[in-house]
Design a protein around this motif. Structure first.
Motif, PDB file in Angstrom:
ATOM      1  N   LEU A   1       0.878  -1.169   0.000  1.00 48.49           N
ATOM      2  CA  LEU A   1       0.000   0.000   0.000  1.00 48.49           C
ATOM      3  C   LEU A   1       0.913   1.217   0.000  1.00 48.49           C
ATOM      4  CD1 LEU A   1      -2.639   1.667   0.746  1.00 48.49           C
ATOM      5  CD2 LEU A   1      -1.982   1.263   3.133  1.00 48.49           C
ATOM      6  N   PHE A   2       0.658   2.187  -0.887  1.00 45.44           N
ATOM      7  CA  PHE A   2       1.447   3.424  -0.899  1.00 45.44           C
ATOM      8  C   PHE A   2       0.623   4.539  -0.255  1.00 45.44           C
ATOM      9  CE2 PHE A   2       2.671   7.471  -2.865  1.00 45.44           C
ATOM     10  CZ  PHE A   2       4.036   7.476  -2.603  1.00 45.44           C
ATOM     11  N   GLY A   3       1.172   5.181   0.771  1.00 43.66           N
ATOM     12  CA  GLY A   3       0.501   6.298   1.445  1.00 43.66           C
ATOM     13  C   GLY A   3       1.255   7.589   1.184  1.00 43.66           C
ATOM     14  N   TYR A   4       0.516   8.654   0.871  1.00 45.15           N
ATOM     15  CA  TYR A   4       1.160   9.950   0.577  1.00 45.15           C
ATOM     16  C   TYR A   4       0.558  11.083   1.402  1.00 45.15           C
ATOM     17  CZ  TYR A   4      -3.132  10.312  -2.051  1.00 45.15           C
ATOM     18  OH  TYR A   4      -4.471  10.328  -2.376  1.00 45.15           O
ATOM     19  N   GLY A   5      -0.476  10.777   2.190  1.00 46.92           N
ATOM     20  CA  GLY A   5      -1.131  11.804   3.015  1.00 46.92           C
ATOM     21  C   GLY A   5      -1.162  11.329   4.452  1.00 46.92           C
ATOM     22  N   SER A   6      -2.356  11.273   5.024  1.00 51.08           N
ATOM     23  CA  SER A   6      -2.437  10.864   6.432  1.00 51.08           C
ATOM     24  C   SER A   6      -1.947   9.430   6.637  1.00 51.08           C
ATOM     25  CB  SER A   6      -3.865  11.006   6.954  1.00 51.08           C
ATOM     26  OG  SER A   6      -4.723  10.077   6.331  1.00 51.08           O
ATOM     27  N   LEU A   7      -1.944   8.637   5.553  1.00 52.29           N
ATOM     28  CA  LEU A   7      -1.449   7.257   5.718  1.00 52.29           C
ATOM     29  C   LEU A   7       0.046   7.229   6.035  1.00 52.29           C
ATOM     30  CD1 LEU A   7      -3.426   5.381   2.903  1.00 52.29           C
ATOM     31  CD2 LEU A   7      -3.761   5.183   5.362  1.00 52.29           C
ATOM     32  N   ILE A   8       0.740   8.355   5.872  1.00 51.89           N
ATOM     33  CA  ILE A   8       2.159   8.386   6.267  1.00 51.89           C
ATOM     34  C   ILE A   8       2.280   8.448   7.791  1.00 51.89           C
ATOM     35  CG2 ILE A   8       4.335   9.668   6.151  1.00 51.89           C
ATOM     36  CD1 ILE A   8       3.494  10.792   3.460  1.00 51.89           C
TER      37      ILE A   8
ATOM     38  N   VAL B   1      -8.130  17.899   2.190  1.00 53.60           N
ATOM     39  CA  VAL B   1      -7.113  16.870   2.389  1.00 53.60           C
ATOM     40  C   VAL B   1      -6.477  16.566   1.038  1.00 53.60           C
ATOM     41  CG1 VAL B   1      -8.127  15.877   4.494  1.00 53.60           C
ATOM     42  CG2 VAL B   1      -8.958  15.120   2.264  1.00 53.60           C
ATOM     43  N   VAL B   2      -5.433  15.739   1.054  1.00 54.08           N
ATOM     44  CA  VAL B   2      -4.702  15.570  -0.208  1.00 54.08           C
ATOM     45  C   VAL B   2      -5.249  14.440  -1.072  1.00 54.08           C
ATOM     46  CG1 VAL B   2      -2.521  16.627   0.507  1.00 54.08           C
ATOM     47  CG2 VAL B   2      -2.887  14.192   0.966  1.00 54.08           C
ATOM     48  N   THR B   3      -5.059  14.643  -2.369  1.00 55.86           N
ATOM     49  CA  THR B   3      -5.241  13.591  -3.353  1.00 55.86           C
ATOM     50  C   THR B   3      -4.056  13.689  -4.313  1.00 55.86           C
ATOM     51  OG1 THR B   3      -6.721  12.571  -4.965  1.00 55.86           O
ATOM     52  CG2 THR B   3      -6.720  14.983  -4.908  1.00 55.86           C
TER      53      THR B   3
ATOM     54  N   ARG C   1     -12.104   4.034   6.179  1.00 59.39           N
ATOM     55  CA  ARG C   1     -11.387   5.271   6.516  1.00 59.39           C
ATOM     56  C   ARG C   1     -11.294   6.218   5.308  1.00 59.39           C
ATOM     57  NH1 ARG C   1      -5.143   5.682   8.866  1.00 59.39           N
ATOM     58  NH2 ARG C   1      -4.612   7.543   7.679  1.00 59.39           N
ATOM     59  N   GLU C   2     -11.073   5.667   4.121  1.00 61.46           N
ATOM     60  CA  GLU C   2     -10.834   6.481   2.916  1.00 61.46           C
ATOM     61  C   GLU C   2     -12.101   6.601   2.058  1.00 61.46           C
ATOM     62  OE1 GLU C   2      -7.821   7.989   2.426  1.00 61.46           O
ATOM     63  OE2 GLU C   2      -7.140   7.085   4.294  1.00 61.46           O
ATOM     64  N   LYS C   3     -13.266   6.440   2.686  1.00 60.73           N
ATOM     65  CA  LYS C   3     -14.503   6.296   1.894  1.00 60.73           C
ATOM     66  C   LYS C   3     -14.984   7.581   1.228  1.00 60.73           C
ATOM     67  CE  LYS C   3     -17.885   7.013   5.603  1.00 60.73           C
ATOM     68  NZ  LYS C   3     -16.947   7.810   6.407  1.00 60.73           N
TER      69      LYS C   3
ATOM     70  N   GLY D   1     -14.604   9.490  -1.206  1.00 62.11           N
ATOM     71  CA  GLY D   1     -14.176   9.834  -2.565  1.00 62.11           C
ATOM     72  C   GLY D   1     -12.959   9.101  -3.092  1.00 62.11           C
ATOM     73  N   TYR D   2     -12.271   8.331  -2.241  1.00 62.66           N
ATOM     74  CA  TYR D   2     -11.014   7.690  -2.689  1.00 62.66           C
ATOM     75  C   TYR D   2     -11.259   6.302  -3.279  1.00 62.66           C
ATOM     76  CZ  TYR D   2      -8.490  11.267  -0.062  1.00 62.66           C
ATOM     77  OH  TYR D   2      -8.002  12.457   0.409  1.00 62.66           O
ATOM     78  N   LEU D   3     -10.643   6.053  -4.435  1.00 59.85           N
ATOM     79  CA  LEU D   3     -10.671   4.724  -5.053  1.00 59.85           C
ATOM     80  C   LEU D   3      -9.263   4.153  -5.029  1.00 59.85           C
ATOM     81  CD1 LEU D   3     -12.849   5.336  -8.246  1.00 59.85           C
ATOM     82  CD2 LEU D   3     -13.516   4.103  -6.172  1.00 59.85           C
TER      83      LEU D   3
ATOM     84  N   VAL E   1      -2.848   2.359  -4.177  1.00 56.74           N
ATOM     85  CA  VAL E   1      -2.832   3.730  -3.673  1.00 56.74           C
ATOM     86  C   VAL E   1      -4.256   4.260  -3.739  1.00 56.74           C
ATOM     87  CG1 VAL E   1      -2.182   4.627  -5.986  1.00 56.74           C
ATOM     88  CG2 VAL E   1      -1.746   6.013  -3.977  1.00 56.74           C
ATOM     89  N   TYR E   2      -4.680   5.003  -2.706  1.00 57.53           N
ATOM     90  CA  TYR E   2      -6.009   5.620  -2.716  1.00 57.53           C
ATOM     91  C   TYR E   2      -5.914   6.997  -3.376  1.00 57.53           C
ATOM     92  CZ  TYR E   2      -7.939   2.215   0.596  1.00 57.53           C
ATOM     93  OH  TYR E   2      -8.395   1.073   1.202  1.00 57.53           O
ATOM     94  N   ILE E   3      -6.709   7.186  -4.430  1.00 56.95           N
ATOM     95  CA  ILE E   3      -6.737   8.476  -5.137  1.00 56.95           C
ATOM     96  C   ILE E   3      -8.186   8.943  -5.247  1.00 56.95           C
ATOM     97  CG2 ILE E   3      -6.216   9.663  -7.307  1.00 56.95           C
ATOM     98  CD1 ILE E   3      -3.975   7.674  -7.803  1.00 56.95           C
TER      99      ILE E   3
ATOM    100  N   GLU F   1      -4.231  20.291  11.955  1.00 57.01           N
ATOM    101  CA  GLU F   1      -3.371  19.222  12.469  1.00 57.01           C
ATOM    102  C   GLU F   1      -2.971  18.272  11.320  1.00 57.01           C
ATOM    103  OE1 GLU F   1      -3.635  16.014  16.090  1.00 57.01           O
ATOM    104  OE2 GLU F   1      -5.224  16.037  14.602  1.00 57.01           O
ATOM    105  N   TYR F   2      -3.934  17.965  10.440  1.00 55.89           N
ATOM    106  CA  TYR F   2      -3.655  17.108   9.269  1.00 55.89           C
ATOM    107  C   TYR F   2      -2.528  17.729   8.447  1.00 55.89           C
ATOM    108  CZ  TYR F   2      -4.677  14.770   4.730  1.00 55.89           C
ATOM    109  OH  TYR F   2      -4.595  14.083   3.540  1.00 55.89           O
ATOM    110  N   LEU F   3      -2.660  19.029   8.162  1.00 57.64           N
ATOM    111  CA  LEU F   3      -1.654  19.717   7.340  1.00 57.64           C
ATOM    112  C   LEU F   3      -0.291  19.733   8.043  1.00 57.64           C
ATOM    113  CD1 LEU F   3      -0.620  21.731   5.130  1.00 57.64           C
ATOM    114  CD2 LEU F   3      -1.610  23.555   6.520  1.00 57.64           C
TER     115      LEU F   3
END
Ligand code: SIN
Length: 191
Positions: free
Chosen positions: A23-30, A69-71, A98-100, A102-104, A122-124, A157-159
């Motif tokens: 799984l590749f995380g680039y936002g909160s998944l980091i 949030v990021v995409t 958790r990623e429901k 809008g993320y696919l 990856v969730y985008i 906090e997310y940012l």
């Protein structure tokens, strides 16, 4: 497409016979790792850039006052560094919820720091989802983030946690850092 992607994601990938998957995380998944993993490695994907263009109605905002949030947005010249986790397919039962908003899940090629490659998920959040907000000036994005709060906490906090994690990972993401600077100067001028 409806913003609730749980049902879409459950149909997207056949995990039968698969013991583990990247799984590749680039936002909160980091930085918010609320799932078990077997292995964790920094990785980079090419052709994508991180953008605060997705609305958050469920985590970092509300339906009345969504956060941002990021995409990932396609750009052939871009690269995006994040964290890759090798996980059991069971983990997606939790992550799809958790990623429901809008993320696919998409498959992507990832490059690890030693130059080796692997395929991962990856969730985008693509621009055809109902929660997509799209481009705005970075100062406006910072203002929206400063005023948004949701069940997972303040959008600021997310940012700030993402910016800190990107520094640790060594991903100089000009977009995230510009929004962070705007947010910090707005907060300082309020005090
Ligand atoms: C990700 O972190 O990979 C997806 C976006 C998010 O949950 O912030």
């Amino acid at each position: 497409m409806s913003a609730d992607t749980i049902a879409h994601n459950r149909k997207r990938f056949d995990f039968s016979g698969v013991d583990s998957i990247w799984l590749f995380g680039y936002g909160s998944l980091i930085y918010k790792v609320d799932f078990p993993f077997l292995e964790k490695r920094p990785a980079t994907i090419h052709g994508w850039q991180r953008r605060f263009w997705q609305g958050s109605h469920d985590h970092r905002g509300t339906p009345e006052a969504p956060g941002r949030v990021v995409t990932l947005i396609e750009n052939p010249d871009a690269r995006c560094k994040g964290m890759a986790y090798r996980v059991s397919p069971k983990v997606f039962e939790h992550l799809d919820v958790r990623e429901k908003n809008g993320y696919l899940r998409f498959t992507t090629k990832m490059t690890f720091d030693d130059g080796s490659h692997a395929e991962g998920l990856v969730y985008i959040a693509t621009e055809d989802n109902e929660a997509f907000l799209g481009h705005a000036p970075e100062a406006d994005i910072a203002r929206q983030i400063a005023g948004a709060n949701g069940p997972s906490g303040p959008n600021s906090e997310y940012l700030l946690r993402l910016a800190e994690s990107l520094r640790t990972l060594g991903d100089a993401c000009p977009h995230t850092f510009a929004i962070e600077t705007h947010l910090r100067s707005a907060t300082e001028s309020d005090t």
